[in-house]
Design a protein around this motif. Structure first.
Motif, PDB file in Angstrom:
ATOM      1  N   THR A   1       0.707  -1.138   0.081  1.00  0.00           N
ATOM      2  CA  THR A   1       0.046  -0.150  -0.079  1.00  0.00           C
ATOM      3  C   THR A   1       1.053   1.218  -0.032  1.00  0.00           C
ATOM      4  N   GLY A   2       0.347   2.345  -0.495  1.00  0.00           N
ATOM      5  CA  GLY A   2       0.697   3.641  -0.143  1.00  0.00           C
ATOM      6  C   GLY A   2       0.447   4.178   1.208  1.00  0.00           C
ATOM      7  N   ASP A   3       1.118   5.489   1.568  1.00  0.00           N
ATOM      8  CA  ASP A   3       0.579   5.942   2.974  1.00  0.00           C
ATOM      9  C   ASP A   3      -0.865   6.373   2.760  1.00  0.00           C
ATOM     10  N   SER A   4      -1.505   5.942   3.371  1.00  0.00           N
ATOM     11  CA  SER A   4      -3.077   5.893   3.274  1.00  0.00           C
ATOM     12  C   SER A   4      -3.999   5.516   4.610  1.00  0.00           C
ATOM     13  N   GLY A   5      -5.396   5.744   4.599  1.00  0.00           N
ATOM     14  CA  GLY A   5      -6.170   5.203   5.682  1.00  0.00           C
ATOM     15  C   GLY A   5      -5.901   3.801   5.874  1.00  0.00           C
ATOM     16  N   PRO A   6      -5.896   2.884   4.569  1.00  0.00           N
ATOM     17  CA  PRO A   6      -6.276   1.517   4.779  1.00  0.00           C
ATOM     18  C   PRO A   6      -4.978   0.824   5.181  1.00  0.00           C
ATOM     19  N   MET A   7      -3.704   1.569   5.065  1.00  0.00           N
ATOM     20  CA  MET A   7      -2.407   1.261   5.603  1.00  0.00           C
ATOM     21  C   MET A   7      -2.652   1.035   7.069  1.00  0.00           C
ATOM     22  N   HIS A   8      -3.287   1.983   7.732  1.00  0.00           N
ATOM     23  CA  HIS A   8      -3.099   2.233   9.230  1.00  0.00           C
ATOM     24  C   HIS A   8      -4.455   1.164   9.782  1.00  0.00           C
ATOM     25  N   VAL A   9      -5.529   0.877   8.866  1.00  0.00           N
ATOM     26  CA  VAL A   9      -6.409  -0.137   9.411  1.00  0.00           C
ATOM     27  C   VAL A   9      -5.376  -1.591   9.350  1.00  0.00           C
ATOM     28  N   ALA A  10      -4.696  -1.872   8.471  1.00  0.00           N
ATOM     29  CA  ALA A  10      -3.718  -2.859   8.292  1.00  0.00           C
ATOM     30  C   ALA A  10      -2.824  -2.953   9.806  1.00  0.00           C
ATOM     31  N   ALA A  11      -2.375  -1.766  10.171  1.00  0.00           N
ATOM     32  CA  ALA A  11      -1.772  -1.746  11.200  1.00  0.00           C
ATOM     33  C   ALA A  11      -2.306  -2.279  12.585  1.00  0.00           C
ATOM     34  N   ALA A  12      -3.570  -1.903  12.508  1.00  0.00           N
ATOM     35  CA  ALA A  12      -4.332  -2.052  13.723  1.00  0.00           C
ATOM     36  C   ALA A  12      -4.618  -3.678  14.032  1.00  0.00           C
ATOM     37  N   PHE A  13      -4.507  -4.319  12.814  1.00  0.00           N
ATOM     38  CA  PHE A  13      -4.764  -5.755  12.511  1.00  0.00           C
ATOM     39  C   PHE A  13      -3.361  -6.549  12.341  1.00  0.00           C
ATOM     40  N   GLN A  14      -2.394  -5.902  12.519  1.00  0.00           N
ATOM     41  CA  GLN A  14      -0.920  -6.596  12.877  1.00  0.00           C
ATOM     42  C   GLN A  14      -0.838  -7.594  11.317  1.00  0.00           C
ATOM     43  N   VAL A  15      -1.346  -6.700  10.316  1.00  0.00           N
ATOM     44  CA  VAL A  15      -1.062  -7.436   8.995  1.00  0.00           C
ATOM     45  C   VAL A  15       0.242  -6.983   8.373  1.00  0.00           C
ATOM     46  N   PRO A  16       1.063  -8.202   7.871  1.00  0.00           N
ATOM     47  CA  PRO A  16       2.200  -7.934   7.465  1.00  0.00           C
ATOM     48  C   PRO A  16       2.224  -6.936   6.060  1.00  0.00           C
ATOM     49  N   THR A  17       2.887  -5.740   6.418  1.00  0.00           N
ATOM     50  CA  THR A  17       2.697  -4.510   5.136  1.00  0.00           C
ATOM     51  C   THR A  17       3.968  -4.247   4.801  1.00  0.00           C
ATOM     52  N   VAL A  18       3.899  -3.890   3.546  1.00  0.00           N
ATOM     53  CA  VAL A  18       5.009  -3.114   2.752  1.00  0.00           C
ATOM     54  C   VAL A  18       4.404  -1.669   2.300  1.00  0.00           C
ATOM     55  N   ALA A  19       4.733  -0.697   2.873  1.00  0.00           N
ATOM     56  CA  ALA A  19       4.182   0.704   2.697  1.00  0.00           C
ATOM     57  C   ALA A  19       5.170   1.545   1.754  1.00  0.00           C
ATOM     58  N   ILE A  20       4.727   1.820   0.872  1.00  0.00           N
ATOM     59  CA  ILE A  20       5.372   2.999  -0.390  1.00  0.00           C
ATOM     60  C   ILE A  20       5.120   4.275   0.272  1.00  0.00           C
TER      61      ILE A  20
ATOM     62  N   ASP B   1       7.688   9.741   6.937  1.00  0.00           N
ATOM     63  CA  ASP B   1       7.060   8.358   7.398  1.00  0.00           C
ATOM     64  C   ASP B   1       7.284   8.381   8.946  1.00  0.00           C
ATOM     65  N   GLY B   2       8.121   9.158   9.427  1.00  0.00           N
ATOM     66  CA  GLY B   2       8.524   9.220  10.905  1.00  0.00           C
ATOM     67  C   GLY B   2       7.227   9.858  11.818  1.00  0.00           C
ATOM     68  N   GLU B   3       6.258  10.478  10.902  1.00  0.00           N
ATOM     69  CA  GLU B   3       5.138  10.949  11.750  1.00  0.00           C
ATOM     70  C   GLU B   3       3.454   9.897  11.199  1.00  0.00           C
ATOM     71  N   THR B   4       3.702   9.468   9.908  1.00  0.00           N
ATOM     72  CA  THR B   4       2.426   8.736   9.607  1.00  0.00           C
ATOM     73  C   THR B   4       2.763   7.144   8.910  1.00  0.00           C
ATOM     74  N   SER B   5       3.885   6.596   9.415  1.00  0.00           N
ATOM     75  CA  SER B   5       4.133   5.126   9.179  1.00  0.00           C
ATOM     76  C   SER B   5       3.156   4.430  10.233  1.00  0.00           C
ATOM     77  N   GLN B   6       3.222   3.004   9.857  1.00  0.00           N
ATOM     78  CA  GLN B   6       2.450   2.063  10.735  1.00  0.00           C
ATOM     79  C   GLN B   6       2.778   2.291  12.021  1.00  0.00           C
ATOM     80  N   TRP B   7       1.867   2.187  13.109  1.00  0.00           N
ATOM     81  CA  TRP B   7       2.423   2.275  14.517  1.00  0.00           C
ATOM     82  C   TRP B   7       2.260   1.090  15.021  1.00  0.00           C
ATOM     83  N   MET B   8       3.350   0.515  15.647  1.00  0.00           N
ATOM     84  CA  MET B   8       3.519  -0.525  16.425  1.00  0.00           C
ATOM     85  C   MET B   8       3.026  -1.946  15.629  1.00  0.00           C
ATOM     86  N   ASN B   9       3.363  -1.917  14.185  1.00  0.00           N
ATOM     87  CA  ASN B   9       3.139  -3.272  13.706  1.00  0.00           C
ATOM     88  C   ASN B   9       4.405  -3.881  13.446  1.00  0.00           C
ATOM     89  N   GLU B  10       4.503  -5.015  14.099  1.00  0.00           N
ATOM     90  CA  GLU B  10       5.944  -5.679  13.891  1.00  0.00           C
ATOM     91  C   GLU B  10       6.470  -5.946  12.789  1.00  0.00           C
TER      92      GLU B  10
END
Length: 311
Positions: free
Chosen positions: A234-253, A259-268
């Motif tokens: 995904t790009g930097d977007s709303g669905p990207m943060h939804v994926a982070a909430a569910f700990q979905v493995p994600t590659v964010a473009i 990215d220091g301010e809007t990258s995925q939060w606490m997604n391992e």
């Protein structure tokens, strides 16, 4: 404790506010929450267990005035928005304690921390920002007869064209992974065309194990489908943060945004692909230099390398 919360307007910001909202609950577990915001934000948050009422905000000041006057009394009002309209809403609301987020005060940290610091300052508390929390009715939407895991690709970004990677590159990545994953293309009503470009490219490459859901899902369906993914690109977007909430493995473009301010939060399982150009991050909706190199220089191989790194 009766609390009125004006949520951020956009889906991604709304999701990033969830740790702060959970800390309002931590402050008083008997809290009764009323949410007021955009249709998208309300749809994302309406299933929160502490919610007693939701109100979709009309942008017309006249309607806003009437809505605010009919909401009743609250112990606290929190607005996660800095706008003039939100200032007007704060003035109208009947509450013992009223607080509004100030984007100029909270800077140079992740958006999740900005929102959480705002709540801590308002409540004079010291809660840490924990994981993102979304409450969804987990619909059994995976009707695939296939046993392959599911790859979601999300080419859109509401912020503007500068944040968008190219459909042909998305298609190359999806095609390369199509023997290992069934593919789902996501997107809002404004991303139907870019999703069709990806679909066309996939068909040209002989890929048939995909679904194009762009413009076809409600917000709760989108969240539920993302929660069932095995990999998300995904790009930097709303669905990207939804994926982070569910700990979905994600590659964010990432391109023009911080990215220091809007990258995925606490997604391992989260990796960022970006080019680190001198002009990044410009934070512009369209490329001011008219070359769009922050996205143009990212190729399918870069993303596929990140996919290998995440699995």
């Amino acid at each position: 404790m009766k609390v009125l919360i004006e949520l951020p307007t956009w889906l991604g910001d709304c999701v990033m506010a969830t740790p702060a909202i959970e800390n309002i609950v931590n402050f008083d577990n008997d809290v009764q929450i009323t949410f007021i915001s955009s249709f998208v934000a309300i749809e994302a948050m309406k299933n929160h267990p502490k919610v007693v009422k939701t109100v979709v905000l009309d942008k017309k000041y006249r309607v806003l005035y009437k809505t605010a006057r009919n909401l009743g009394e609250f112990d606290y009002f929190f607005s996660f928005r800095s706008s003039l309209r939100s200032k007007f809403l704060k003035f109208l609301i009947s509450a013992k304690n009223k607080y509004q987020f100030d984007k100029n005060k909270y800077q140079n940290r992740h958006q999740v921390e900005k929102y959480n610091d705002f709540i801590n300052d308002s409540l004079k508390s010291s809660f840490s920002a924990d994981k993102l929390v979304l409450h969804v009715d987990n619909l059994k939407l995976n009707t695939n007869s296939s046993s392959l895991p599911i790859l979601g690709i999300n080419p859109g970004a509401s912020y503007g064209s500068a944040k968008r990677w190219y459909p042909e590159e998305f298609a190359k990545v999806a095609s390369e992974l199509s023997d290992r994953y069934d593919i789902v293309i996501f997107g809002g009503p404004g991303e139907v065309d870019i999703a069709l470009d990806i679909e066309k490219s996939l068909l040209e490459k002989g890929v048939k194990n995909y679904k194009n859901l762009a413009g076809k899902t409600t917000i709760p369906e989108l969240m539920s489908r993302i929660s069932n993914l095995d990999l998300f690109i995904t790009g930097d977007s709303g669905p990207m943060h939804v994926a982070a909430a569910f700990q979905v493995p994600t590659v964010a473009i990432f391109g023009p945004t911080k990215d220091g301010e809007t990258s995925q939060w606490m997604n391992e399982k989260s990796l960022i692909v970006k080019k680190n150009l001198d002009c990044q991050p410009c934070m512009k909706r369209t490329c001011p230099l008219q070359h769009h190199n922050c996205m143009k220089l990212i190729k399918a191989e870069d993303v596929l390398k990140a996919v290998k790194g995440i699995n």
